[in-house]
Design a protein around this motif. Structure first.
Motif, mmCIF file in Angstrom:
data_model
loop_
_atom_site.group_PDB
_atom_site.id
_atom_site.type_symbol
_atom_site.label_atom_id
_atom_site.label_comp_id
_atom_site.label_asym_id
_atom_site.label_seq_id
_atom_site.Cartn_x
_atom_site.Cartn_y
_atom_site.Cartn_z
ATOM 1 N N GLY A 34 0.781 -1.233 0.000
ATOM 2 C CA GLY A 34 0.000 0.000 0.000
ATOM 3 C C GLY A 34 0.806 1.272 0.000
ATOM 4 N N ARG A 35 2.038 1.233 0.470
ATOM 5 C CA ARG A 35 2.842 2.456 0.566
ATOM 6 C C ARG A 35 3.719 2.594 -0.669
ATOM 7 N NH1 ARG A 35 6.183 1.519 5.729
ATOM 8 N NH2 ARG A 35 6.274 -0.548 4.761
ATOM 9 N N LEU A 36 3.544 3.687 -1.369
ATOM 10 C CA LEU A 36 4.352 3.964 -2.556
ATOM 11 C C LEU A 36 5.250 5.178 -2.384
ATOM 12 C CD1 LEU A 36 1.744 3.345 -5.414
ATOM 13 C CD2 LEU A 36 3.561 1.821 -4.632
ATOM 14 N N ALA A 37 4.852 6.114 -1.555
ATOM 15 C CA ALA A 37 5.645 7.339 -1.373
ATOM 16 C C ALA A 37 5.424 7.873 0.037
ATOM 17 C CB ALA A 37 5.257 8.392 -2.407
ATOM 18 N N TYR A 38 6.434 8.618 0.497
ATOM 19 C CA TYR A 38 6.334 9.292 1.797
ATOM 20 C C TYR A 38 6.443 10.790 1.562
ATOM 21 C CZ TYR A 38 7.090 10.541 6.657
ATOM 22 O OH TYR A 38 6.969 11.098 7.911
ATOM 23 N N LEU A 39 5.464 11.526 2.060
ATOM 24 C CA LEU A 39 5.389 12.971 1.847
ATOM 25 C C LEU A 39 5.760 13.711 3.131
ATOM 26 C CD1 LEU A 39 3.759 11.790 -0.549
ATOM 27 C CD2 LEU A 39 2.210 13.732 -0.339
ATOM 28 N N GLN A 40 6.514 14.785 2.954
ATOM 29 C CA GLN A 40 6.889 15.651 4.072
ATOM 30 C C GLN A 40 6.638 17.102 3.682
ATOM 31 O OE1 GLN A 40 11.011 14.526 4.758
ATOM 32 N NE2 GLN A 40 10.449 13.403 6.608
ATOM 33 N N GLY A 41 6.194 17.875 4.647
ATOM 34 C CA GLY A 41 5.937 19.288 4.380
ATOM 35 C C GLY A 41 4.512 19.633 4.724
ATOM 36 N N SER A 42 3.831 20.208 3.749
ATOM 37 C CA SER A 42 2.432 20.565 3.978
ATOM 38 C C SER A 42 1.568 19.327 4.188
ATOM 39 C CB SER A 42 1.908 21.371 2.787
ATOM 40 O OG SER A 42 2.115 20.646 1.579
ATOM 41 N N PHE A 125 0.169 8.187 -10.737
ATOM 42 C CA PHE A 125 0.483 8.367 -9.317
ATOM 43 C C PHE A 125 1.554 9.438 -9.125
ATOM 44 C CE2 PHE A 125 2.996 7.287 -5.556
ATOM 45 C CZ PHE A 125 2.013 7.303 -4.578
ATOM 46 N N VAL A 126 2.591 9.394 -9.961
ATOM 47 C CA VAL A 126 3.659 10.396 -9.858
ATOM 48 C C VAL A 126 3.117 11.789 -10.184
ATOM 49 C CG1 VAL A 126 5.845 11.149 -10.864
ATOM 50 C CG2 VAL A 126 5.501 8.744 -10.300
ATOM 51 N N VAL A 127 2.282 11.879 -11.207
ATOM 52 C CA VAL A 127 1.690 13.179 -11.555
ATOM 53 C C VAL A 127 0.860 13.714 -10.396
ATOM 54 C CG1 VAL A 127 0.019 14.301 -13.073
ATOM 55 C CG2 VAL A 127 1.726 12.752 -14.031
ATOM 56 N N ASN A 128 0.134 12.833 -9.729
ATOM 57 C CA ASN A 128 -0.665 13.268 -8.582
ATOM 58 C C ASN A 128 0.219 13.800 -7.456
ATOM 59 O OD1 ASN A 128 -3.384 13.067 -6.968
ATOM 60 N ND2 ASN A 128 -1.847 12.074 -5.684
ATOM 61 N N CYS A 129 1.333 13.114 -7.200
ATOM 62 C CA CYS A 129 2.227 13.557 -6.122
ATOM 63 C C CYS A 129 2.909 14.880 -6.462
ATOM 64 C CB CYS A 129 3.278 12.485 -5.839
ATOM 65 S SG CYS A 129 2.620 10.960 -5.142
ATOM 66 N N VAL A 138 8.545 14.810 -1.754
ATOM 67 C CA VAL A 138 8.088 13.443 -2.035
ATOM 68 C C VAL A 138 9.295 12.511 -2.076
ATOM 69 C CG1 VAL A 138 6.802 11.955 -3.607
ATOM 70 C CG2 VAL A 138 6.176 14.372 -3.388
ATOM 71 N N SER A 139 9.210 11.428 -1.316
ATOM 72 C CA SER A 139 10.241 10.382 -1.332
ATOM 73 C C SER A 139 9.566 9.077 -1.748
ATOM 74 C CB SER A 139 10.890 10.230 0.050
ATOM 75 O OG SER A 139 11.514 11.434 0.456
ATOM 76 N N TYR A 140 9.908 8.606 -2.945
ATOM 77 C CA TYR A 140 9.302 7.369 -3.442
ATOM 78 C C TYR A 140 9.989 6.167 -2.803
ATOM 79 C CZ TYR A 140 7.204 10.456 -6.870
ATOM 80 O OH TYR A 140 6.496 11.473 -7.467
ATOM 81 N N LEU A 141 9.192 5.208 -2.390
ATOM 82 C CA LEU A 141 9.696 4.037 -1.679
ATOM 83 C C LEU A 141 10.133 2.951 -2.663
ATOM 84 C CD1 LEU A 141 7.030 3.846 1.173
ATOM 85 C CD2 LEU A 141 9.209 5.078 1.139
ATOM 86 N N VAL A 142 10.725 1.899 -2.090
ATOM 87 C CA VAL A 142 11.218 0.793 -2.922
ATOM 88 C C VAL A 142 10.074 0.141 -3.695
ATOM 89 C CG1 VAL A 142 12.422 -1.426 -2.856
ATOM 90 C CG2 VAL A 142 13.097 0.403 -1.296
ATOM 91 N N THR A 143 8.887 0.143 -3.112
ATOM 92 C CA THR A 143 7.730 -0.459 -3.789
ATOM 93 C C THR A 143 7.478 0.187 -5.142
ATOM 94 O OG1 THR A 143 6.765 -0.840 -1.611
ATOM 95 C CG2 THR A 143 5.316 -1.053 -3.499
#
Length: 224
Positions: A34-42, A125-129, A138-143
């Motif tokens: 379920g986890r594809l990216a980790y977001l930090q900031g807003s 998904f990338v466009v959405n992020c 945005v930090s994309y995970l290994v998944t």
């Protein structure tokens, strides 16, 4: 003999395509986490498909965007096609399926479709992020990278299946045909030369035997 060898080569290439498809399926199953990216900031937290928010901190976007819905749908469709493709590819090695001449074309279509859906899903998904406002880090995970690799492997499997359908691996180039004909001509000449040498040796041996069995006057030796 030639058709059997070409058929064996088709099975070998189909086997490689099956290996790539299995690897792609295993890599694609990592999306179940379920986890594809980790977001930090807003926005802070994990973003992806089917993320367990009770176990992980999920991003609160206020609402699920259309791109996330589309990306999730394409990924589910890719998983479905992959689960359909793999069993039929395994069954295609049985003798009952050898009469199906278009089976590699079907496998190619399914592989290309699966790979295209994976790439399309991840692209959305990338466009959405990248279009979130205000834009977070945005930090994309290994998944995510595993899914990209799965898409590439499925496209490669589609290429192998399509080339297998065209039979390009069984066709020899004119250069190879000339080399083979030259080798056959050389081997024939060597065989003729050896046969001629053996015949000459046999004639000389026969002549020596006849001459040794005769007297100097040309008559056979009489017993004492």
């Amino acid at each position: 003999m030639v058709s059997s060898w070409e058929e064996d080569r088709k099975f070998i290439l189909r086997g490689w395509s099956l290996v790539f498809s299995i690897l792609a399926a295993l890599m694609m199953l990592s999306v179940v986490d379920g986890r594809l990216a980790y977001l930090q900031g807003s926005y802070t937290g994990y973003l992806g498909f089917w993320t367990d928010c009770r176990k992980y901190k999920c991003v609160s976007l206020g609402q699920v965007t259309v791109l996330i819905h589309m990306s999730m749908g394409f990924m589910m469709l890719a998983l479905t096609l992959c689960l359909i493709l793999l069993p039929f590819m395994c069954l295609s090695f049985r003798p009952v399926f050898r009469r199906l001449t278009k089976i590699d074309l079907v496998f190619s279509f399914l592989s290309f479709s699966t790979g295209f859906l994976i790439v399309l899903s991840l692209t959305l998904f990338v466009v959405n992020c990248e279009t979130l406002h205000p834009r977070p880090q945005v930090s994309y995970l290994v998944t995510t990278y595993l899914c990209w690799g799965a898409g590439a492997l499925m496209l490669l499997a589609g290429v192998l299946n399509y080339l297998n359908h065209l039979g390009m691996w069984g066709r020899s180039s004119p250069f190879m045909e000339r080399r083979l004909s030259c080798r056959r001509w050389v081997s024939q000449q060597n065989a003729r030369r050896r046969a001629s040498e053996l015949q000459s040796d046999a004639d000389r041996k026969l002549s020596r035997d006849l001459s040794s069995a005769l007297t100097p006057e040309g008559r056979p030796l009489e017993p004492l």
